[in-house]
Design a protein around this motif. Structure first.
Motif, PDB file in Angstrom:
ATOM      1  N   GLY A 148       0.764  -1.245   0.000  1.00  0.00           N
ATOM      2  CA  GLY A 148       0.000   0.000   0.000  1.00  0.00           C
ATOM      3  C   GLY A 148       0.790   1.288   0.000  1.00  0.00           C
ATOM      4  N   VAL A 149       2.030   1.266  -0.449  1.00  0.00           N
ATOM      5  CA  VAL A 149       2.821   2.492  -0.457  1.00  0.00           C
ATOM      6  C   VAL A 149       2.717   3.211  -1.793  1.00  0.00           C
ATOM      7  N   ILE A 150       2.984   4.510  -1.749  1.00  0.00           N
ATOM      8  CA  ILE A 150       3.033   5.295  -2.979  1.00  0.00           C
ATOM      9  C   ILE A 150       4.483   5.644  -3.269  1.00  0.00           C
ATOM     10  N   SER A 151       4.747   6.019  -4.498  1.00  0.00           N
ATOM     11  CA  SER A 151       6.119   6.316  -4.915  1.00  0.00           C
ATOM     12  C   SER A 151       6.643   7.585  -4.248  1.00  0.00           C
ATOM     13  N   LYS A 152       7.936   7.791  -4.336  1.00  0.00           N
ATOM     14  CA  LYS A 152       8.568   8.983  -3.787  1.00  0.00           C
ATOM     15  C   LYS A 152       7.963  10.244  -4.405  1.00  0.00           C
ATOM     16  N   ASP A 153       7.805  10.260  -5.725  1.00  0.00           N
ATOM     17  CA  ASP A 153       7.254  11.443  -6.397  1.00  0.00           C
ATOM     18  C   ASP A 153       5.814  11.710  -5.972  1.00  0.00           C
ATOM     19  N   ASP A 154       4.991  10.665  -5.917  1.00  0.00           N
ATOM     20  CA  ASP A 154       3.614  10.830  -5.452  1.00  0.00           C
ATOM     21  C   ASP A 154       3.593  11.269  -3.987  1.00  0.00           C
ATOM     22  N   GLY A 155       4.539  10.772  -3.213  1.00  0.00           N
ATOM     23  CA  GLY A 155       4.641  11.146  -1.807  1.00  0.00           C
ATOM     24  C   GLY A 155       4.974  12.620  -1.628  1.00  0.00           C
ATOM     25  N   LEU A 156       5.874  13.132  -2.462  1.00  0.00           N
ATOM     26  CA  LEU A 156       6.224  14.555  -2.387  1.00  0.00           C
ATOM     27  C   LEU A 156       5.021  15.424  -2.728  1.00  0.00           C
ATOM     28  N   GLU A 157       4.219  14.986  -3.688  1.00  0.00           N
ATOM     29  CA  GLU A 157       2.989  15.716  -4.027  1.00  0.00           C
ATOM     30  C   GLU A 157       1.988  15.643  -2.877  1.00  0.00           C
ATOM     31  N   ALA A 158       1.851  14.465  -2.278  1.00  0.00           N
ATOM     32  CA  ALA A 158       0.913  14.297  -1.160  1.00  0.00           C
ATOM     33  C   ALA A 158       1.315  15.170   0.026  1.00  0.00           C
ATOM     34  N   LEU A 159       2.612  15.316   0.253  1.00  0.00           N
ATOM     35  CA  LEU A 159       3.083  16.139   1.365  1.00  0.00           C
ATOM     36  C   LEU A 159       2.636  17.594   1.228  1.00  0.00           C
ATOM     37  N   LYS A 160       2.552  18.074   0.007  1.00  0.00           N
ATOM     38  CA  LYS A 160       2.145  19.465  -0.227  1.00  0.00           C
ATOM     39  C   LYS A 160       0.709  19.714   0.218  1.00  0.00           C
ATOM     40  N   LYS A 161      -0.102  18.647   0.280  1.00  0.00           N
ATOM     41  CA  LYS A 161      -1.531  18.787   0.566  1.00  0.00           C
ATOM     42  C   LYS A 161      -1.944  18.203   1.917  1.00  0.00           C
ATOM     43  N   CYS A 162      -1.054  17.569   2.631  1.00  0.00           N
ATOM     44  CA  CYS A 162      -1.450  16.834   3.833  1.00  0.00           C
ATOM     45  C   CYS A 162      -1.689  17.761   5.024  1.00  0.00           C
ATOM     46  N   ASP A 163      -2.444  17.233   5.988  1.00  0.00           N
ATOM     47  CA  ASP A 163      -2.674  17.923   7.258  1.00  0.00           C
ATOM     48  C   ASP A 163      -1.641  17.505   8.305  1.00  0.00           C
ATOM     49  N   VAL A 164      -1.232  16.236   8.243  1.00  0.00           N
ATOM     50  CA  VAL A 164      -0.278  15.677   9.199  1.00  0.00           C
ATOM     51  C   VAL A 164       0.790  14.922   8.419  1.00  0.00           C
ATOM     52  N   ALA A 165       2.048  15.211   8.724  1.00  0.00           N
ATOM     53  CA  ALA A 165       3.169  14.473   8.124  1.00  0.00           C
ATOM     54  C   ALA A 165       3.909  13.746   9.244  1.00  0.00           C
ATOM     55  N   ILE A 166       4.088  12.456   9.057  1.00  0.00           N
ATOM     56  CA  ILE A 166       4.872  11.647   9.985  1.00  0.00           C
ATOM     57  C   ILE A 166       6.102  11.194   9.201  1.00  0.00           C
ATOM     58  N   ILE A 167       7.266  11.638   9.640  1.00  0.00           N
ATOM     59  CA  ILE A 167       8.506  11.386   8.893  1.00  0.00           C
ATOM     60  C   ILE A 167       9.424  10.546   9.767  1.00  0.00           C
ATOM     61  N   THR A 168       9.764   9.360   9.286  1.00  0.00           N
ATOM     62  CA  THR A 168      10.626   8.488  10.075  1.00  0.00           C
ATOM     63  C   THR A 168      12.055   9.017  10.065  1.00  0.00           C
ATOM     64  N   ALA A 169      12.786   8.693  11.118  1.00  0.00           N
ATOM     65  CA  ALA A 169      14.171   9.152  11.240  1.00  0.00           C
ATOM     66  C   ALA A 169      15.094   8.502  10.216  1.00  0.00           C
ATOM     67  N   THR A 170      14.609   7.489   9.530  1.00  0.00           N
ATOM     68  CA  THR A 170      15.397   6.888   8.452  1.00  0.00           C
ATOM     69  C   THR A 170      15.773   7.952   7.415  1.00  0.00           C
ATOM     70  N   SER A 171      14.926   8.958   7.260  1.00  0.00           N
ATOM     71  CA  SER A 171      15.212  10.022   6.295  1.00  0.00           C
ATOM     72  C   SER A 171      16.452  10.825   6.686  1.00  0.00           C
ATOM     73  N   ILE A 172      16.811  10.817   7.958  1.00  0.00           N
ATOM     74  CA  ILE A 172      18.048  11.462   8.392  1.00  0.00           C
ATOM     75  C   ILE A 172      19.235  10.633   7.916  1.00  0.00           C
ATOM     76  N   ILE A 173      19.124   9.327   8.062  1.00  0.00           N
ATOM     77  CA  ILE A 173      20.226   8.436   7.708  1.00  0.00           C
ATOM     78  C   ILE A 173      20.432   8.375   6.199  1.00  0.00           C
ATOM     79  N   ASN A 174      19.322   8.293   5.425  1.00  0.00           N
ATOM     80  CA  ASN A 174      19.491   8.151   3.975  1.00  0.00           C
ATOM     81  C   ASN A 174      19.619   9.491   3.256  1.00  0.00           C
ATOM     82  N   GLY A 175      19.607  10.593   4.011  1.00  0.00           N
ATOM     83  CA  GLY A 175      19.873  11.907   3.428  1.00  0.00           C
ATOM     84  C   GLY A 175      18.709  12.537   2.678  1.00  0.00           C
ATOM     85  N   THR A 176      17.473  12.080   2.926  1.00  0.00           N
ATOM     86  CA  THR A 176      16.333  12.624   2.177  1.00  0.00           C
ATOM     87  C   THR A 176      15.514  13.640   2.975  1.00  0.00           C
TER      88      THR A 176
END
Length: 185
Positions: A148-176
């Motif tokens: 049930g996941v969406i792609s990175k590009d679709d995710g970036l678009e979804a972030l622009k419209k979301c009310d709540v963003a939950i971002i895992t700390a893995t994004s710190i490690i992988n540099g995103t």
């Protein structure tokens, strides 16, 4: 680049005084840093590909290292070193949080059914509880083999419209993380 990592490093330095690394374990999925005060922290272990048989130059030499030195790995070019730095910060954070409320994160966020929630990085333990809120829920993940996941590009678009963003700390490690925060505006 590394803006958040630098902020975490600056914040964490004040809490490193008189602490050292007791042990670091690098696992296949998660890694753990244990401090001299007994506090432990974990972080996701990236798949690091090295040109030599040594994945981490300080392997076997971290016991006794100052917590501040281990924490400073958070701003390394090596994602494996960033994992050690984040695990160290998480251990430091445990000692900071000992006196704080240990409430469940979803109670703190208080997601409503009419909200759009985007989780960046598939963190399976939270998924069922978030879905149970009845909200619109998207998970953006680099590894699209998760259910049930969406792609990175679709995710970036979804972030622009979301009310709540939950971002895992893995994004710190992988540099995103910086790109994700930029997408949020």
């Amino acid at each position: 680049m590394l803006a958040i990592q630098n902020k975490i490093l600056e914040f964490g330095k004040d809490y490193c005084k008189d602490k050292s690394i007791k042990e670091v374990r690098l696992g296949l999925g998660y890694s753990c840093a244990e401090l001299s005060d007994g506090c432990m922290g974990v972080a996701w272990t990236p798949e690091e590909r090295a040109c030599t048989c040594t994945q981490l130059s300080c392997a076997g030499k971290m016991a006794g290292m100052s917590a501040e030195s281990a924490l400073s790995m958070l701003v390394s070019r090596s994602s494996l070193e960033r994992a050690v730095g984040l695990a160290t910060f998480n251990a430091i954070n445990i000692s900071i949080q000992r006196e704080c409320n240990d409430d469940d994160i979803l109670n703190i966020i208080d997601i409503k059914a009419n909200e759009h929630v985007v989780m960046v990085g598939y963190f399976a333990p939270l998924v069922p509880a978030i879905k149970n809120t009845g909200c619109k829920f998207d998970v953006a993940e680099l590894k699209t083999d998760k259910p049930g996941v969406i792609s990175k590009d679709d995710g970036l678009e979804a972030l622009k419209k979301c009310d709540v963003a939950i971002i895992t700390a893995t994004s710190i490690i992988n540099g995103t993380l910086d790109g994700i925060l930029e997408a949020l505006g």
